[in-house]
Motif scaffolding. Structure first.
Motif, PDB file in Angstrom:
ATOM      1  N   UNK A 134      -9.885 -16.000 -10.710  1.00 16.91           N
ATOM      2  CA  UNK A 134     -10.964 -15.067 -10.124  1.00 16.91           C
ATOM      3  C   UNK A 134     -11.737 -15.625  -8.327  1.00 16.91           C
ATOM      4  N   UNK A 135     -11.631 -17.060  -8.050  1.00 14.16           N
ATOM      5  CA  UNK A 135     -11.971 -17.587  -7.309  1.00 14.16           C
ATOM      6  C   UNK A 135     -11.479 -16.972  -5.933  1.00 14.16           C
ATOM      7  N   UNK A 136     -10.338 -16.523  -6.048  1.00 13.84           N
ATOM      8  CA  UNK A 136      -9.171 -15.701  -5.135  1.00 13.84           C
ATOM      9  C   UNK A 136      -9.507 -14.422  -5.172  1.00 13.84           C
ATOM     10  N   UNK A 137      -9.735 -13.475  -6.181  1.00 16.74           N
ATOM     11  CA  UNK A 137     -10.028 -12.429  -5.957  1.00 16.74           C
ATOM     12  C   UNK A 137     -11.245 -12.198  -4.804  1.00 16.74           C
ATOM     13  N   UNK A 138     -12.523 -13.563  -4.784  1.00 16.04           N
ATOM     14  CA  UNK A 138     -13.571 -13.258  -4.206  1.00 16.04           C
ATOM     15  C   UNK A 138     -14.562 -11.942  -5.031  1.00 16.04           C
ATOM     16  N   UNK A 139     -15.614 -12.006  -3.756  1.00 16.23           N
ATOM     17  CA  UNK A 139     -16.681 -10.867  -4.661  1.00 16.23           C
ATOM     18  C   UNK A 139     -16.218  -9.375  -5.036  1.00 16.23           C
ATOM     19  N   UNK A 140     -14.618  -9.709  -4.532  1.00 23.37           N
ATOM     20  CA  UNK A 140     -14.522  -8.033  -5.413  1.00 23.37           C
ATOM     21  C   UNK A 140     -14.304  -8.092  -6.371  1.00 23.37           C
ATOM     22  N   UNK A 141     -13.725  -9.603  -7.355  1.00 24.45           N
ATOM     23  CA  UNK A 141     -13.491  -9.586  -9.047  1.00 24.45           C
ATOM     24  C   UNK A 141     -11.966  -9.653  -9.684  1.00 24.45           C
ATOM     25  N   UNK A 142     -11.432  -8.517  -9.062  1.00 23.28           N
ATOM     26  CA  UNK A 142     -10.039  -7.837  -9.179  1.00 23.28           C
ATOM     27  C   UNK A 142      -9.526  -8.068  -8.456  1.00 23.28           C
ATOM     28  N   UNK A 143      -9.028  -8.232  -7.238  1.00 22.64           N
ATOM     29  CA  UNK A 143      -8.003  -7.764  -6.764  1.00 22.64           C
ATOM     30  C   UNK A 143      -8.019  -9.006  -5.358  1.00 22.64           C
ATOM     31  N   UNK A 144      -7.188  -9.739  -5.189  1.00 21.49           N
ATOM     32  CA  UNK A 144      -6.510 -10.332  -3.508  1.00 21.49           C
ATOM     33  C   UNK A 144      -5.199 -10.467  -3.346  1.00 21.49           C
ATOM     34  N   UNK A 145      -5.323 -10.766  -1.566  1.00 22.29           N
ATOM     35  CA  UNK A 145      -3.893 -10.398  -1.114  1.00 22.29           C
ATOM     36  C   UNK A 145      -3.300 -11.661  -0.742  1.00 22.29           C
ATOM     37  N   UNK A 146      -1.955 -11.709  -1.224  1.00 19.10           N
ATOM     38  CA  UNK A 146      -1.622 -13.207  -1.079  1.00 19.10           C
ATOM     39  C   UNK A 146       0.208 -12.612  -0.368  1.00 19.10           C
ATOM     40  N   UNK A 147       0.511 -13.315   1.156  1.00 22.46           N
ATOM     41  CA  UNK A 147       0.667 -13.632   2.318  1.00 22.46           C
ATOM     42  C   UNK A 147       1.868 -14.383   1.601  1.00 22.46           C
ATOM     43  N   UNK A 148       3.136 -13.775   1.943  1.00 28.39           N
ATOM     44  CA  UNK A 148       4.741 -14.497   1.985  1.00 28.39           C
ATOM     45  C   UNK A 148       5.394 -14.296   3.222  1.00 28.39           C
ATOM     46  N   UNK A 149       5.853 -15.403   4.139  1.00 32.65           N
ATOM     47  CA  UNK A 149       6.516 -14.888   5.459  1.00 32.65           C
ATOM     48  C   UNK A 149       5.917 -13.332   5.926  1.00 32.65           C
ATOM     49  N   UNK A 150       6.466 -12.752   6.092  1.00 29.46           N
ATOM     50  CA  UNK A 150       6.066 -11.255   6.553  1.00 29.46           C
ATOM     51  C   UNK A 150       5.897 -10.545   5.587  1.00 29.46           C
ATOM     52  N   UNK A 151       5.474 -11.000   4.579  1.00 28.98           N
ATOM     53  CA  UNK A 151       5.702  -9.803   2.373  1.00 28.98           C
ATOM     54  C   UNK A 151       3.901 -10.282   2.432  1.00 28.98           C
ATOM     55  N   UNK A 152       3.147  -8.714   1.950  1.00 29.13           N
ATOM     56  CA  UNK A 152       2.187  -9.005   1.541  1.00 29.13           C
ATOM     57  C   UNK A 152       1.805  -8.530   0.604  1.00 29.13           C
ATOM     58  N   UNK A 153       1.334  -9.788  -1.001  1.00 29.59           N
ATOM     59  CA  UNK A 153       0.944  -9.068  -2.429  1.00 29.59           C
ATOM     60  C   UNK A 153      -0.035  -8.631  -2.489  1.00 29.59           C
ATOM     61  N   UNK A 154      -0.355  -7.907  -3.521  1.00 31.66           N
ATOM     62  CA  UNK A 154      -1.710  -7.655  -4.262  1.00 31.66           C
ATOM     63  C   UNK A 154      -1.553  -8.761  -5.686  1.00 31.66           C
ATOM     64  N   UNK A 155      -2.575  -9.807  -5.741  1.00 29.51           N
ATOM     65  CA  UNK A 155      -2.426  -9.826  -7.089  1.00 29.51           C
ATOM     66  C   UNK A 155      -4.350  -9.229  -7.628  1.00 29.51           C
ATOM     67  N   UNK A 156      -4.027  -8.481  -9.452  1.00 28.27           N
ATOM     68  CA  UNK A 156      -4.646  -7.987  -9.582  1.00 28.27           C
ATOM     69  C   UNK A 156      -5.153  -8.041 -11.459  1.00 28.27           C
TER      70      UNK A 156
END
Length: 60
Positions: free
Chosen positions: A27-49
């Motif tokens: 919930x802290x990772x998703x910040x103000x939105x409260x539902x999604x966050x972007x996570x970067x690993x090397x050159x790839x971006x993932x969405x945590x929902x």
């Protein structure tokens, strides 16, 4: 951070995290939105929902 477990004979024991492992609150990772966050690993971006049911989904 301290972890506590409760014993319930009807359910299998829950494995506690390794105390040396970093712990992040989704919930802290998703910040103000409260539902999604972007996570970067090397050159790839993932969405945590976080779903309405409180489950986590990680997509590429």
């Amino acid at each position: 951070m301290t972890f506590h477990s409760s014993v319930n004979t009807d359910e299998p024991a829950t494995r506690l995290p390794n105390p040396d492992m970093p712990v992040h609150d989704a919930r802290k990772l998703t910040g103000d939105d409260g539902t999604t966050a972007l996570i970067v690993l090397d050159d790839k971006t993932y969405t945590l929902r976080i779903t309405r049911a409180g489950k986590l989904i990680l997509t590429k």
